[in-house]
Scaffold this motif. Structure first.
Motif, PDB file in Angstrom:
ATOM      1  N   ARG A 143       0.808  -1.221   0.000  1.00 58.08           N
ATOM      2  CA  ARG A 143       0.000   0.000   0.000  1.00 58.08           C
ATOM      3  C   ARG A 143       0.842   1.272   0.000  1.00 58.08           C
ATOM      4  N   ASP A 144       1.922   1.290   0.770  1.00 58.76           N
ATOM      5  CA  ASP A 144       2.745   2.498   0.833  1.00 58.76           C
ATOM      6  C   ASP A 144       3.292   2.864  -0.539  1.00 58.76           C
ATOM      7  N   ASN A 145       3.654   1.847  -1.308  1.00 62.10           N
ATOM      8  CA  ASN A 145       4.148   2.087  -2.660  1.00 62.10           C
ATOM      9  C   ASN A 145       3.013   2.537  -3.579  1.00 62.10           C
ATOM     10  N   ALA A 146       1.854   1.882  -3.429  1.00 64.97           N
ATOM     11  CA  ALA A 146       0.717   2.194  -4.300  1.00 64.97           C
ATOM     12  C   ALA A 146       0.158   3.588  -4.043  1.00 64.97           C
ATOM     13  N   LYS A 147       0.311   4.114  -2.831  1.00 61.14           N
ATOM     14  CA  LYS A 147      -0.221   5.441  -2.512  1.00 61.14           C
ATOM     15  C   LYS A 147       0.368   6.520  -3.410  1.00 61.14           C
ATOM     16  N   HIS A 148       1.611   6.334  -3.826  1.00 57.96           N
ATOM     17  CA  HIS A 148       2.271   7.333  -4.663  1.00 57.96           C
ATOM     18  C   HIS A 148       1.729   7.325  -6.096  1.00 57.96           C
ATOM     19  N   PHE A 149       0.969   6.297  -6.450  1.00 59.89           N
ATOM     20  CA  PHE A 149       0.449   6.180  -7.809  1.00 59.89           C
ATOM     21  C   PHE A 149      -1.043   6.491  -7.905  1.00 59.89           C
ATOM     22  N   CYS A 150      -1.786   6.230  -6.841  1.00 58.53           N
ATOM     23  CA  CYS A 150      -3.243   6.297  -6.909  1.00 58.53           C
ATOM     24  C   CYS A 150      -3.774   7.665  -6.491  1.00 58.53           C
ATOM     25  N   LYS A 151      -4.737   8.151  -7.235  1.00 62.06           N
ATOM     26  CA  LYS A 151      -5.345   9.453  -6.979  1.00 62.06           C
ATOM     27  C   LYS A 151      -6.810   9.391  -7.387  1.00 62.06           C
ATOM     28  N   VAL A 152      -7.645  10.191  -6.755  1.00 63.93           N
ATOM     29  CA  VAL A 152      -9.077  10.187  -7.050  1.00 63.93           C
ATOM     30  C   VAL A 152      -9.495  11.560  -7.577  1.00 63.93           C
ATOM     31  N   GLU A 153     -10.210  11.544  -8.691  1.00 65.78           N
ATOM     32  CA  GLU A 153     -10.832  12.760  -9.209  1.00 65.78           C
ATOM     33  C   GLU A 153     -12.285  12.777  -8.725  1.00 65.78           C
ATOM     34  N   VAL A 154     -12.581  13.663  -7.797  1.00 64.16           N
ATOM     35  CA  VAL A 154     -13.888  13.678  -7.130  1.00 64.16           C
ATOM     36  C   VAL A 154     -14.947  14.234  -8.078  1.00 64.16           C
ATOM     37  N   LYS A 155     -16.060  13.488  -8.172  1.00 61.84           N
ATOM     38  CA  LYS A 155     -17.222  13.938  -8.946  1.00 61.84           C
ATOM     39  C   LYS A 155     -18.393  14.176  -7.986  1.00 61.84           C
ATOM     40  N   ASN A 156     -19.038  13.045  -7.541  1.00 63.51           N
ATOM     41  CA  ASN A 156     -20.118  13.184  -6.555  1.00 63.51           C
ATOM     42  C   ASN A 156     -19.644  12.866  -5.142  1.00 63.51           C
ATOM     43  N   ARG A 164     -18.609  19.863  -7.745  1.00 65.02           N
ATOM     44  CA  ARG A 164     -19.165  18.513  -7.820  1.00 65.02           C
ATOM     45  C   ARG A 164     -20.173  18.377  -8.967  1.00 65.02           C
ATOM     46  N   VAL A 165     -20.235  17.194  -9.513  1.00 63.44           N
ATOM     47  CA  VAL A 165     -21.188  16.869 -10.585  1.00 63.44           C
ATOM     48  C   VAL A 165     -21.801  15.509 -10.262  1.00 63.44           C
ATOM     49  N   ASP A 166     -22.928  15.220 -10.892  1.00 62.63           N
ATOM     50  CA  ASP A 166     -23.637  13.972 -10.616  1.00 62.63           C
ATOM     51  C   ASP A 166     -23.062  12.830 -11.466  1.00 62.63           C
ATOM     52  N   GLU A 167     -21.808  12.486 -11.189  1.00 57.65           N
ATOM     53  CA  GLU A 167     -21.118  11.380 -11.853  1.00 57.65           C
ATOM     54  C   GLU A 167     -20.327  10.603 -10.812  1.00 57.65           C
ATOM     55  N   GLU A 168     -19.973   9.382 -11.176  1.00 58.21           N
ATOM     56  CA  GLU A 168     -19.169   8.555 -10.280  1.00 58.21           C
ATOM     57  C   GLU A 168     -17.749   9.114 -10.171  1.00 58.21           C
ATOM     58  N   ASP A 169     -17.185   9.014  -8.981  1.00 60.85           N
ATOM     59  CA  ASP A 169     -15.797   9.414  -8.788  1.00 60.85           C
ATOM     60  C   ASP A 169     -14.881   8.581  -9.684  1.00 60.85           C
ATOM     61  N   LYS A 170     -13.818   9.199 -10.139  1.00 65.01           N
ATOM     62  CA  LYS A 170     -12.915   8.535 -11.067  1.00 65.01           C
ATOM     63  C   LYS A 170     -11.562   8.314 -10.389  1.00 65.01           C
ATOM     64  N   VAL A 171     -11.142   7.035 -10.324  1.00 65.88           N
ATOM     65  CA  VAL A 171      -9.844   6.691  -9.741  1.00 65.88           C
ATOM     66  C   VAL A 171      -8.799   6.735 -10.840  1.00 65.88           C
ATOM     67  N   LEU A 172      -7.687   7.414 -10.576  1.00 76.78           N
ATOM     68  CA  LEU A 172      -6.629   7.597 -11.567  1.00 76.78           C
ATOM     69  C   LEU A 172      -5.342   6.948 -11.095  1.00 76.78           C
ATOM     70  N   TRP A 173      -4.500   6.587 -12.053  1.00 79.24           N
ATOM     71  CA  TRP A 173      -3.200   5.958 -11.759  1.00 79.24           C
ATOM     72  C   TRP A 173      -2.101   6.759 -12.452  1.00 79.24           C
ATOM     73  N   ARG A 174      -1.012   6.979 -11.750  1.00 81.34           N
ATOM     74  CA  ARG A 174       0.071   7.806 -12.289  1.00 81.34           C
ATOM     75  C   ARG A 174       0.834   7.069 -13.377  1.00 81.34           C
ATOM     76  N   GLY A 175       0.970   7.733 -14.522  1.00 73.93           N
ATOM     77  CA  GLY A 175       1.718   7.177 -15.643  1.00 73.93           C
ATOM     78  C   GLY A 175       3.001   7.936 -15.876  1.00 73.93           C
TER      79      GLY A 175
END
Length: 486
Positions: free
Chosen positions: A200-213, A281-292
């Motif tokens: 998890r500690d390694n994955a935290k540096h890659f994972c990010k959330v784009e908040v929608k709802n 905020r918008v009425d859409e599902e939150d989008k999970v992003l990964w660092r490339g």
């Protein structure tokens, strides 16, 4: 019936036979395997991953590798053996002993063929598994691939992938927790689940959330603001000061409390970030992003880009462009790669394990045989090389190995001249080395004129092959080659 199997354990032979007679299913043997993979809840043992090793050995034994060049074996390792391993890596974190055994098999096959002799390796496997620009052959180390595959499993969980496996984890392992908040000491789940928690500690540096709802984004444990995961920033005390409970989502924080002013500037920054997301905020599902690559976040997991960001980096080699280039012939490039690393079995190297060896050059019978002498200070090899290359290199022509490698690895303005100048040394090195080996093992010697004919024909054939592929950038290559011939 043909798709069903019965497994018997803990019963007497008499009872076992009665069950077999009553139910006409095929009788399977433990451990249970599904799609070739063992179904286990504990750490993989040697017995569990032994079928993987046997599968690899069986594949190697089915290839008539004595007729394959090093480049041919490398291609089989890359396309077949690594694909078999990737199938297992997609589901398990393979133990180090297993990875070590696979590396030994691949190394032995590359250097000795189906004999699997581990003592014939010319270059250590760690070097082979480096990118070509760093002096290797472009294979990815299984340990690094193992880590990336674990990160990919984490991505599937974090992004709420639509799979039965993820839904089962969310219901029975996470329950009301998130993947980032569950304790690492939990007794739930299998051994692979415990391993994923350690990544998890390694994955935290890659994972990010784009908040929608905001309904699926954990306020405290997911990276949705510029501050990163907020629990890592303010800890347990921050939960009390902000009045936001542990399991609340961003949407809960919007509706379940009022904005406050705090003495601590950091807490006020969090309040501002929360309000900013609320306004957007918008009425859409939150989008999970990964660092490339280049720190850009995408809504998909790219294995290659993740590997490049997690792998161990070595220094680039200056001769990379002179060995690996477009339209090169793999077996010639491999031979040149061995030569530039000084790992061909020249007599100066053979003296290290055979002190009684006669080390005189086989081609000229005059000087001490070394790599630099064979390519192309040797009188015989120099005659061949000069006839072929003098009009191509012109003022840059040299029979000195170091100078030649620096020249072919440097910048060439013309694409066609660049190709011929890099392709010609590889063909010549391979041809001279083959002639040297033939004479060493008692074959009749070929005159230099015949070697020149062979090399000339190979260059013309390669240019014709490029033309047949439809690459119009090399249309004048044959004309330039004919003009250079004396």
């Amino acid at each position: 019936m043909e798709k069903s199997t019965i497994y018997l354990a803990g019963v007497s032979d008499l009872t076992s036979q009665e069950i077999k007679d009553r139910y006409r299913f095929d009788v399977g043997q433990l451990p249970v395997r599904y799609l070739g993979l063992p179904l286990v809840t504990k750490r993989l043992t040697a017995m569990d991953y032994n079928p993987l090793l046997e599968h690899i050995k069986k594949k190697i034994g089915s290839w008539t590798a004595r007729y394959l060049s090093y480049a041919g074996r490398l291609n089989l390792i890359t396309s077949v053996l690594r694909s078999i391993c990737n199938f297992w890596l997609a589901a398990f974190r393979l133990p180090r002993d297993c990875i070590r055994e696979i590396d030994k098999l691949c190394s032995a096959f590359l250097w000795s063929g189906p004999d699997l002799n581990p003592h014939k390796a010319r270059i250590c496997w760690d070097t082979v598994c480096k990118p070509k620009i760093e002096g290797g052959l472009g294979l990815r180390p299984l340990k690094e691939v193992n880590d990336v595959c674990c990160l990919k499993l984490i991505w599937r969980i974090a992004s709420h992938a639509n799979s039965l496996w993820v839904k089962w984890i969310e219901r029975y392992l996470l329950k009301k927790e998130t993947f980032w908040s569950i304790k690492a000491t939990t007794n739930r789940g299998s051994w692979i689940w415990t391993k994923l928690l350690k990544y998890r500690d390694n994955a935290k540096h890659f994972c990010k959330v784009e908040v929608k709802n905001g309904r699926k984004t954990s306020f405290w444990y997911e990276n949705w603001s510029t501050l990163g995961p907020l629990f890592d920033v303010v800890g347990e005390r921050g939960m009390i000061d902000l009045g936001i409970r542990r399991h609340m989502t961003v949407a809960d924080a919007w509706s379940g409390r009022r904005q406050r002013r705090h003495r601590a500037a950091l807490l006020n920054r969090i309040e501002e970030a929360l309000m900013l997301q609320k306004h957007n905020r918008v009425d859409e599902e939150d989008k999970v992003l990964w660092r490339g690559a280049n720190d850009t976040y995408k809504d998909k997991f790219l294995t290659k880009e993740t590997w490049r960001q997690t792998r161990s980096v070595s220094n680039k080699v200056p001769w990379y462009k002179g060995i690996w280039f477009a339209h090169a012939t793999p077996k010639y490039s491999f031979c040149a790669w061995l030569a530039v690393q000084n790992r061909l079995s020249t007599k100066d190297r053979m003296l290290q394990w055979n002190r009684g060896l006669q080390a005189t050059c086989t081609l000229c019978n005059n000087n001490f045989e070394t790599r630099d002498h064979l390519f192309f200070s040797c009188r015989f090899a120099a005659e061949v090389w000069e006839n072929l290359a003098k009009n191509i290199y012109k003022a840059r022509f040299s029979t000195n190995w170091s100078a030649l490698i620096a020249t072919v690895s440097g910048h060439w303005q013309d694409r066609i001249e660049s190709f011929i100048a890099r392709y010609l040394p590889q063909v010549t090195v391979h041809t001279v080395w083959r002639e040297r080996n033939g004479r060493t093992h008692g074959e009749p010697p070929n005159p230099g004129s015949r070697l020149i004919q062979w090399i000339d024909k190979q260059v013309r054939n390669q240019i014709s092959t490029i033309k047949a592929t439809g690459d119009r950038r090399y249309e004048k290559a044959l004309q330039i080659w004919f003009q250079s011939r004396p």
